[in-house]
Each structure stands twice: as structure tokens, then as C-alpha cells.
Design an enzyme around this catalytic site. Structure first.
Site, PDB file in Angstrom:
ATOM      1  N   GLY A 112      -9.507  -5.220  -7.197  1.00  0.00           N
ATOM      2  CA  GLY A 112     -10.844  -4.738  -7.270  1.00  0.00           C
ATOM      3  C   GLY A 112     -11.647  -5.090  -6.067  1.00  0.00           C
ATOM      4  N   GLU A 113     -12.922  -5.234  -6.265  1.00  0.00           N
ATOM      5  CA  GLU A 113     -13.938  -5.689  -5.187  1.00  0.00           C
ATOM      6  C   GLU A 113     -14.097  -7.315  -5.333  1.00  0.00           C
ATOM      7  OE1 GLU A 113     -13.549  -3.287  -2.799  1.00  0.00           O
ATOM      8  OE2 GLU A 113     -14.750  -4.966  -1.954  1.00  0.00           O
TER       9      GLU A 113
ATOM     10  N   CYS B  12      -4.296  -9.141  -4.964  1.00  0.00           N
ATOM     11  CA  CYS B  12      -5.304  -8.626  -4.237  1.00  0.00           C
ATOM     12  C   CYS B  12      -6.508  -9.332  -4.292  1.00  0.00           C
ATOM     13  CB  CYS B  12      -5.170  -7.140  -4.296  1.00  0.00           C
ATOM     14  SG  CYS B  12      -5.734  -6.216  -2.895  1.00  0.00           S
TER      15      CYS B  12
ATOM     16  N   ARG C 115      -9.890 -10.708   4.658  1.00  0.00           N
ATOM     17  CA  ARG C 115     -10.006  -9.725   3.793  1.00  0.00           C
ATOM     18  C   ARG C 115      -9.720  -8.590   4.566  1.00  0.00           C
ATOM     19  NH1 ARG C 115     -15.534  -8.795   1.462  1.00  0.00           N
ATOM     20  NH2 ARG C 115     -14.454  -7.389   0.035  1.00  0.00           N
TER      21      ARG C 115
ATOM     22  N   ILE D 251      -3.196  -2.104  -1.141  1.00  0.00           N
ATOM     23  CA  ILE D 251      -4.175  -1.146  -1.251  1.00  0.00           C
ATOM     24  C   ILE D 251      -5.587  -2.098  -0.477  1.00  0.00           C
ATOM     25  CG2 ILE D 251      -6.212  -0.001  -2.487  1.00  0.00           C
ATOM     26  CD1 ILE D 251      -3.708  -0.048  -4.807  1.00  0.00           C
TER      27      ILE D 251
ATOM     28  N   HIS E 172       0.174  -5.280  -4.958  1.00  0.00           N
ATOM     29  CA  HIS E 172       0.011  -5.080  -6.620  1.00  0.00           C
ATOM     30  C   HIS E 172       1.300  -4.640  -7.451  1.00  0.00           C
ATOM     31  CE1 HIS E 172      -4.463  -4.340  -6.366  1.00  0.00           C
ATOM     32  NE2 HIS E 172      -4.224  -3.914  -5.282  1.00  0.00           N
TER      33      HIS E 172
ATOM     34  N   GLU F 253       1.737  -4.915 -10.451  1.00  0.00           N
ATOM     35  CA  GLU F 253       1.064  -4.264 -11.756  1.00  0.00           C
ATOM     36  C   GLU F 253       1.359  -2.857 -11.501  1.00  0.00           C
ATOM     37  OE1 GLU F 253      -1.031  -5.416  -9.635  1.00  0.00           O
ATOM     38  OE2 GLU F 253      -2.702  -4.554  -9.853  1.00  0.00           O
TER      39      GLU F 253
HETATM   40  N1  GLN Z   1     -10.472  -4.851  -0.344  1.00  0.00           N
HETATM   41  C1  GLN Z   1     -10.607  -5.621  -1.428  1.00  0.00           C
HETATM   42  C2  GLN Z   1     -11.507  -6.878  -1.278  1.00  0.00           C
HETATM   43  O1  GLN Z   1     -11.471  -7.437  -0.216  1.00  0.00           O
HETATM   44  C3  GLN Z   1      -9.436  -5.999  -2.253  1.00  0.00           C
HETATM   45  C4  GLN Z   1      -8.809  -4.796  -2.542  1.00  0.00           C
HETATM   46  C5  GLN Z   1      -7.896  -4.650  -3.857  1.00  0.00           C
HETATM   47  O2  GLN Z   1      -7.893  -5.574  -4.706  1.00  0.00           O
HETATM   48  N2  GLN Z   1      -6.998  -3.771  -3.944  1.00  0.00           N
HETATM   49  O3  GLN Z   1     -12.153  -7.418  -2.300  1.00  0.00           O
END
Ligand code: GLN
Length: 195
Positions: A54-55, A86, A113, A141, A176, A178
Site C-alpha cells: 500500500g502506501e 512491499c 523506497r 509494484i 507481492h 499474495e
Molecule cells: N511505493 C510504496 C511505498 O513506498 C510501496 C508500494 C507497494 O506496497 N506496492 O510505500
């Protein structure tokens, strides 16, 4: 006995992790009950935890606000497993390399990141992983990399970059697992807990 699997669900790809736990349960022939974790009080009931992508800026803030940090620390202190993918990997690190992401410092690593750059936001690559006999389909991703593993065990390298690590019962991947139907990384992370 049913295995209780918590998926940190404050933000990010929760459903995919729940489905991956179902496939893991089939692979190890165990009943797995998935608990989405949005608030305090659930983690102490969980045998295993996954922290989705996610973020990482948002996830780290919400983990802190919801009072999940101490519960995650206690989970790790008990030697219970975590799979972090991630953004999850970023959240566990000692240093995210980005002052906007306050990390939990449960994995003694440093992060860069979005390390694969804008041109290659997302890609798939076949990844050799320590402990697996065949390559794993890695889905990346906007993935981070581990810029310094310090003393942490490196499980996988892609194009010279560290993309999976292990420390104690924690496995963390830049990609990922999953999002594939391949349960082998879940088995690597959680197989012992399911026995
Ligand atoms: N780019 C996101 C981050 O730095 C991570 C991307 C992801 O979890 N797919 O938080």
C-alpha cells in the site's frame, strides 16, 4: 486446531492477503481463520500476521494511531511469524530512508523506497529465493529495495538489489507473493507455525 491469521488492514491490499492465507491453508492442510486488523486487541489472538503493501507513509501512521505498534512488537517478541510485503517491508525497517515514514524498527535493515524508478513502476520477474528449490514469480509494484541489510539474512537478490530478507520469524519481501497463486513463500514464513 485452526490457525488465526491477522492481516493488517488499515490500508492496502487486504483481500489478496486473505486469499493467499486460504491457499496457504490448503497447501499445509490446516484450517486458517483470517482476521482483518484495523484496531487494537486482535493481534494478541493471532498466531501469524501479514502486513500488506500500500502506501507506507499512510500505513505507518495508521498503525501508530490505532495502537498496533506495541502489539506488533509483542507478537515479534513472542517469536510469532510475520510476512511483510512491499510497504509492509518498509514499515518494519529500522530506517525507511524517508523522514515521512516512521518505521517500527523490527527489522534491522535500511530501505530505499520506489527503488526501481518510475520507468519501471511495475514488473514481474522470476526470483531465486533461499530455501525454495524453484524460482518464485515476483510481482513488483513501485517496490522498495533493502539498501543495507546490516546483519539480516538476505533471501533474494534481483538485478543486484536485495528484495527479500529474513530475521527470526519475520520474512519481508519487496514483491507481492499474495498476488500470485504460489503459496511457497507463505509456507516458508508460516509453515512451522502451522505444524
Ligand atoms: N511505493 C510504496 C511505498 O513506498 C510501496 C508500494 C507497494 O506496497 N506496492 O510505500
Amino acid at each position: 486446531m485452526t490457525l488465526t491469521a491477522g492481516v493488517i488492514a488499515v490500508q492496502g491490499a487486504v483481500r489478496a492477503h486473505a486469499d493467499a492465507f486460504s491457499r496457504f491453508g490448503e497447501a499445509v492442510e490446516r484450517e486458517v481463520h483470517v482476521e482483518p486488523v484495523r484496531t487494537a486487541g486482535i493481534i494478541p489472538r493471532c498466531d501469524v500476521i501479514s502486513i500488506p503493501g500500500g502506501e507506507s507513509t499512510t500505513i505507518s501512521r495508521l498503525i501508530d494511531q490505532q495502537g498496533l505498534s506495541e502489539e506488533l512488537r509483542a507478537h515479534v517478541a513472542k517469536g510469532k511469524p510475520i510476512l511483510a510485503t512491499c510497504a509492509g517491508l518498509i514499515v518494519l525497517a529500522a530506517n525507511s530512508g524517508d523522514e515521512r515514514v516512521t518505521t517500527l524498527d523490527l527489522l534491522d535493515i535500511e530501505i530505499e523506497r520506489n527503488a526501481f524508478g518510475r520507468q519501471r513502476d511495475s514488473f514481474e520477474a522470476s526470483i531465486d529465493i533461499e530455501g525454495l528449490d524453484r524460482p518464485f514469480p515476483g510481482v513488483f509494484i513501485r517496490a522498495p529495495v533493502v539498501s543495507d541489510p546490516r546483519d539480516t539474512e538476505v533471501l533474494a537478490i534481483h538485478e543486484g538489489q536485495i528484495v527479500a530478507v529474513r530475521a527470526g520469524a519475520i520474512i519481508a519481501t519487496a514483491f507481492h507473493p499474495e498476488l500470485t497463486t504460489d503459496p511457497r513463500i507463505h509456507v516458508l514464513a508460516f509453515g512451522a507455525a502451522a505444524r
